[in-house]
Design an enzyme around this catalytic site. Structure first.
Site, mmCIF file in Angstrom:
data_model
loop_
_atom_site.group_PDB
_atom_site.id
_atom_site.type_symbol
_atom_site.label_atom_id
_atom_site.label_comp_id
_atom_site.label_asym_id
_atom_site.label_seq_id
_atom_site.Cartn_x
_atom_site.Cartn_y
_atom_site.Cartn_z
ATOM 1 N N MET A 181 0.870 -1.298 0.182
ATOM 2 C CA MET A 181 0.253 0.285 0.040
ATOM 3 C C MET A 181 1.173 1.054 -0.116
ATOM 4 O O MET A 181 1.659 1.810 0.832
ATOM 5 C CB MET A 181 -0.468 -0.035 0.614
ATOM 6 C CG MET A 181 -1.981 1.215 1.746
ATOM 7 S SD MET A 181 -2.623 0.998 3.085
ATOM 8 C CE MET A 181 -1.512 1.519 4.219
ATOM 9 N N SER A 224 3.847 -7.239 1.970
ATOM 10 C CA SER A 224 2.717 -6.248 2.851
ATOM 11 C C SER A 224 1.183 -7.185 2.109
ATOM 12 O O SER A 224 0.909 -7.892 1.475
ATOM 13 C CB SER A 224 2.211 -4.460 2.953
ATOM 14 O OG SER A 224 1.352 -4.133 3.736
ATOM 15 N N GLN A 225 0.103 -5.775 1.459
ATOM 16 C CA GLN A 225 -1.166 -6.494 0.979
ATOM 17 C C GLN A 225 -0.326 -7.048 -0.791
ATOM 18 O O GLN A 225 -1.283 -7.987 -0.693
ATOM 19 C CB GLN A 225 -2.599 -5.029 0.675
ATOM 20 C CG GLN A 225 -1.294 -4.726 -0.415
ATOM 21 C CD GLN A 225 -2.136 -3.069 -0.920
ATOM 22 O OE1 GLN A 225 -2.930 -2.873 0.467
ATOM 23 N NE2 GLN A 225 -2.945 -2.331 -1.693
ATOM 24 N N ASP A 257 4.629 -5.757 15.243
ATOM 25 C CA ASP A 257 4.297 -4.566 14.126
ATOM 26 C C ASP A 257 2.713 -4.181 14.445
ATOM 27 O O ASP A 257 2.342 -5.201 15.876
ATOM 28 C CB ASP A 257 3.314 -5.569 13.666
ATOM 29 C CG ASP A 257 3.307 -5.577 11.843
ATOM 30 O OD1 ASP A 257 2.357 -4.276 11.708
ATOM 31 O OD2 ASP A 257 2.935 -5.766 10.646
ATOM 32 N N HIS A 278 6.400 -3.418 11.129
ATOM 33 C CA HIS A 278 5.728 -3.543 9.307
ATOM 34 C C HIS A 278 6.988 -3.467 9.065
ATOM 35 O O HIS A 278 7.345 -2.471 8.155
ATOM 36 C CB HIS A 278 4.717 -3.470 9.197
ATOM 37 C CG HIS A 278 3.883 -3.453 8.395
ATOM 38 N ND1 HIS A 278 2.964 -5.527 8.676
ATOM 39 C CD2 HIS A 278 3.310 -3.037 7.126
ATOM 40 C CE1 HIS A 278 2.847 -4.663 6.745
ATOM 41 N NE2 HIS A 278 3.113 -3.851 6.670
#
Length: 304
Positions: free
Chosen positions: A39, A113-114, A231, A287
């Site tokens: 993202m 991540s995503q 995270d 993260h």
């Protein structure tokens, strides 16, 4: 110690030095690598995905690395990570991969991540060309139920996203337009999630059982999941190892092997686990914070 900052993707690599001598490649040449950013990032930011591409190419001479760009330019690539329907993104990527002659013999994939769950959708929906290993770096495979932190220059956009999620993550307008809503998983309202989630509920076999999805995922040699042990962005962090909140509340999390997805083996994860195909890696830090040495030691062997 040099700190490399990744403001667009919230990614930092600590360059701690040292070396890692590996036997790379094969007689047939190194396996190509496909990367999907997270993202707010882009394919080619020299401080994030561009840097990852560079260090992989340096460690694996001759490797072909494709860092996916979703859109006609870098601005669109960043915007689409927030606003383009995920199913359309996956369809676009499948077309890109199918047309790339350098990938036809198979490739490894690494999502940040995503990008981790998006690449899982690719392997489940598009088996040709074949994905060999999938490495999910902080991917949220059971979704998220919170948007706790979004620092940096796009904080105003993240504030707007949080507002939209609060107003109605499962409304048609929000589902169709907002990427993060499409992997929003409300443990307090599982029925609405299963009925109205346009992306995550589908790839997690929550709406119906697609045997092709299961067969394709099980074709992976390894499915590597990296969880960040400190995270503060992903809620809950357990989602990075395919765990989630126990249904009906949002405090206690359970690991993958206690979820119905695993016990019913709707995706083949139980069988993959028993065959040694699931790999759980933990990285100390927030993260997408990891060192270059950690990356070489833990991730590079799966790219050979």
């Amino acid at each position: 110690m040099v700190l490399i900052r990744f403001p667009a993707a919230f990614l930092r690599l600590l360059l701690l030095g040292g070396s890692c001598r590996l036997s790379l490649g094969s007689a047939a040449g190194p396996v190509p690598l496909v990367i999907w950013h997270g993202m707010g990032d882009s394919c080619c930011n020299p401080e994030s995905m561009g840097y990852i591409k560079k260090i992989v190419e340096k460690k694996i001479p001759g490797v072909y690395v494709l860092s996916l760009k979703i859109g006609d330019n870098l601005i669109e690539d960043v915007e689409n990570s927030f606003l383009m329907n995920v199913n359309d993104q996956v369809k676009l990527v499948c077309s890109i991969l199918a047309k790339d002659p350098k990938l036809q013999g198979g490739y490894n994939a690494m999502g940040f991540s995503q990008g981790g769950q998006f690449l899982r959708a690719v392997v489940q929906r598009c088996p040709s060309p074949p994905m060999l290993n999938l490495i999910s770096v902080g991917g949220q495979h059971q979704g998220v139920y919170g948007f706790p932190r979004c620092p940096g220059e796009r904080s105003h956009l993240c504030d707007w996203i949080r507002k939209m999620l609060d107003l109605g993550a499962y409304t048609q307008a929000v589902q169709e337009r907002l990427v993060q809503a499409q992997y929003w998983h409300d443990p307090l309202n599982e029925e609405e999630y299963r009925k109205k989630s346009l992306f995550l509920a589908d790839i997690n076999q929550e709406q119906c059982i697609n045997q092709t999805y299961k067969k394709n995922l099980m074709s992976l040699k390894k499915f590597v999941m990296v969880k960040f042990l400190n995270d503060t962005m992903v809620d809950p962090p357990a989602s990075e190892w395919f765990g989630y909140y126990r249904s009906g509340q949002a405090k206690e999390t359970i690991p993958l092997n206690e979820t119905s997805l695993y016990t019913e083996d709707r995706l083949g994860l139980k069988e993959m686990d028993q065959a040694g195909k699931l790999v759980y890696l933990g990285a100390k830090g927030d993260h997408l914070h990891f060192s270059k040495d950690w990356f070489f030691k833990n991730i590079l062997p799966f790219l050979q």
